[in-house]
Write an enzyme that holds these catalytic residues in place. Sequence first.
Site, short mmCIF file in Angstrom:
data_model
loop_
_atom_site.label_atom_id
_atom_site.label_comp_id
_atom_site.label_asym_id
_atom_site.label_seq_id
_atom_site.Cartn_x
_atom_site.Cartn_y
_atom_site.Cartn_z
N ASN A 166 0.81 -1.22 0.00
CA ASN A 166 0.00 0.00 0.00
C ASN A 166 0.84 1.27 0.00
O ASN A 166 0.38 2.32 -0.42
CB ASN A 166 -0.96 0.01 1.19
CG ASN A 166 -0.30 -0.38 2.49
OD1 ASN A 166 0.25 -1.47 2.60
ND2 ASN A 166 -0.36 0.49 3.47
N GLN A 194 -5.06 -3.79 -1.94
CA GLN A 194 -4.59 -2.73 -2.85
C GLN A 194 -4.76 -3.09 -4.32
O GLN A 194 -4.72 -2.19 -5.17
CB GLN A 194 -3.13 -2.40 -2.56
CG GLN A 194 -2.92 -1.54 -1.34
CD GLN A 194 -3.55 -0.15 -1.45
OE1 GLN A 194 -3.64 0.43 -2.53
NE2 GLN A 194 -4.01 0.37 -0.34
N SER A 212 -11.25 -5.12 -0.01
CA SER A 212 -11.98 -4.05 0.67
C SER A 212 -12.61 -3.14 -0.37
O SER A 212 -11.93 -2.64 -1.27
CB SER A 212 -11.00 -3.25 1.53
OG SER A 212 -11.66 -2.17 2.14
N ALA A 213 -13.94 -2.89 -0.24
CA ALA A 213 -14.69 -2.18 -1.28
C ALA A 213 -14.19 -0.76 -1.53
O ALA A 213 -14.16 -0.29 -2.67
CB ALA A 213 -16.17 -2.16 -0.91
N HIS A 214 -13.78 -0.06 -0.46
CA HIS A 214 -13.50 1.38 -0.64
C HIS A 214 -12.20 1.66 -1.38
O HIS A 214 -11.90 2.82 -1.68
CB HIS A 214 -13.55 2.12 0.71
CG HIS A 214 -12.37 1.90 1.62
ND1 HIS A 214 -11.40 2.85 1.79
CD2 HIS A 214 -12.03 0.87 2.43
CE1 HIS A 214 -10.51 2.41 2.68
NE2 HIS A 214 -10.88 1.21 3.08
N THR A 250 -26.76 -9.57 10.78
CA THR A 250 -27.55 -9.26 9.58
C THR A 250 -26.68 -8.49 8.59
O THR A 250 -25.97 -7.57 8.97
CB THR A 250 -28.79 -8.41 9.99
OG1 THR A 250 -29.51 -9.15 10.97
CG2 THR A 250 -29.68 -8.12 8.80
N CYS A 338 1.70 8.05 10.80
CA CYS A 338 1.59 8.96 11.93
C CYS A 338 0.24 8.73 12.59
O CYS A 338 -0.77 9.21 12.12
CB CYS A 338 1.68 10.40 11.46
SG CYS A 338 3.23 10.76 10.63
N1 PLP Z 1 -4.54 -4.14 3.66
C1 PLP Z 1 -4.00 -3.16 2.90
C2 PLP Z 1 -2.84 -3.49 1.99
C3 PLP Z 1 -4.52 -1.86 2.94
O1 PLP Z 1 -3.98 -0.91 2.18
C4 PLP Z 1 -5.61 -1.59 3.82
C5 PLP Z 1 -6.15 -0.22 3.95
O2 PLP Z 1 -5.45 0.74 3.80
C6 PLP Z 1 -6.14 -2.65 4.58
C7 PLP Z 1 -5.57 -3.90 4.48
C8 PLP Z 1 -7.31 -2.43 5.53
O3 PLP Z 1 -8.51 -2.28 4.79
P1 PLP Z 1 -9.77 -1.54 5.46
O4 PLP Z 1 -9.49 -0.09 5.44
O5 PLP Z 1 -10.93 -1.89 4.58
O6 PLP Z 1 -9.93 -2.11 6.82
#
Ligand code: PLP
Length: 408
Positions: A166, A194, A212-214, A250, A338
């Site tokens: 990331n 990522q 992760s959707a976002h 749910t 940080c």
């Molecule tokens: N793993 C990686 C490589 C990520 O970059 C992130 C989020 O920055 C996560 C896991 C965690 O995902 P979430 O924000 O959906 O908990």
Amino acid sequence: MTRSPALRSDRCPSDDLSEFIYLDHAATTPLCREAADAMRQGLLLFGNPSSRHSVGQVSHEALDTARGQVAALLGCQSAEVVFTGGGSEAISLALRGTFAALRWRGHLVTTAIEHSAVLESAEALRRHGVDVTIVAPEPSGHIDPARVAAAMRPDTVLVSVMHANNETGAIQPVQDVTALVHAAGKLMHVDAVQTAGKLPIDTLDADMVSISAHKFGGPKGVGALRLATHHRVEPLVCGGGQEEGRRAGTENLPGVLGMAAAAVSAMPRLHDATYREQRCELRLRLLQQISTLDGVHVNATDPVMAETVSVSFAGVRGDTVADVLDMHGVCVSTGSACHAGQDSPSHVLTAMGVSDERARATLRFSFGPATTAADIDAAARSTVAAVHQLRRVSGHGSLLTAESAGAH
Ligand code: PLP
């Protein structure tokens, strides 16, 4: 620190993103239109998917369809998809769920460049008595599969390696690692948070894959774990029998529908060579322009995600540059973690052997599907100006000219 005057808390940045140059897609992405439409629909489907009656069954069918769409992104059967409350939860379910089912016996192998969701889960496992081995990366930011193989022991249960980092964007040889892990009869988890929606993940042959959707145009707080049917985990959330007993509660129907719509929308891009070439050109364009400065260091070598550019600028602090850029409407991240007032250099860069000073001088630019060459040019201009200005103030510029004209 005064932020960009354009953003007030009563305004939604996605309404007027044109006022910003958003280059922080590795942190989170704007909700794509398809996801927003699906979520609106999901909010109106109020029936409980577990109810027997017709209203519940409408929600159940919508959930089933969404599960199939997320399964297509993951390249697995619908039965292997467990919906979770995000990437961190998917990872926790994979790691903690595996060892909880074994009464905390056995050995975990993971790497020093993993996200804190993996590293903190590994620490929690250690406290329960599980043995953990952390493999160091190469200075390039990559994990050598041979080092993972050397770390495996007869009692190793699970190996967890991320698909791409990331912070640096370094793409890890997860296919090679998975082959070694499977040849040794062990289980493999891949944190694909990522890469989901950016690189194909349907060919990952791992027993567990977290997304992760976002990070690919979906909503926050929703994710999924691909969990092979042959592998049993102890649920983290207990209660009803939802998700085939693997995650009670749910289901978050609007969130899941949003994630599925984002997955469907991202899939055509995964195999679009022109799109991929454009992302590579944007990366090159940014690097060429910021390399007009002295003392620029790129923090990972190929293979690296085109969308994530991690660079250090000698003589300045990344957080200060990021704050100056923010005042000019350019949103980027630093390479350092940080948290809550702590100022520690990035564990990823530190593990790669990068000095504290260079780690603190790092910025991460990350692109999305809507990023344009004009965005890159404007961000590069602002970055060059900010670094020049900060170096002038600190007197570092003259030092660089004298000492290290060629330190790129
Ligand atoms: N793993 C990686 C490589 C990520 O970059 C992130 C989020 O920055 C996560 C896991 C965690 O995902 P979430 O924000 O959906 O908990």
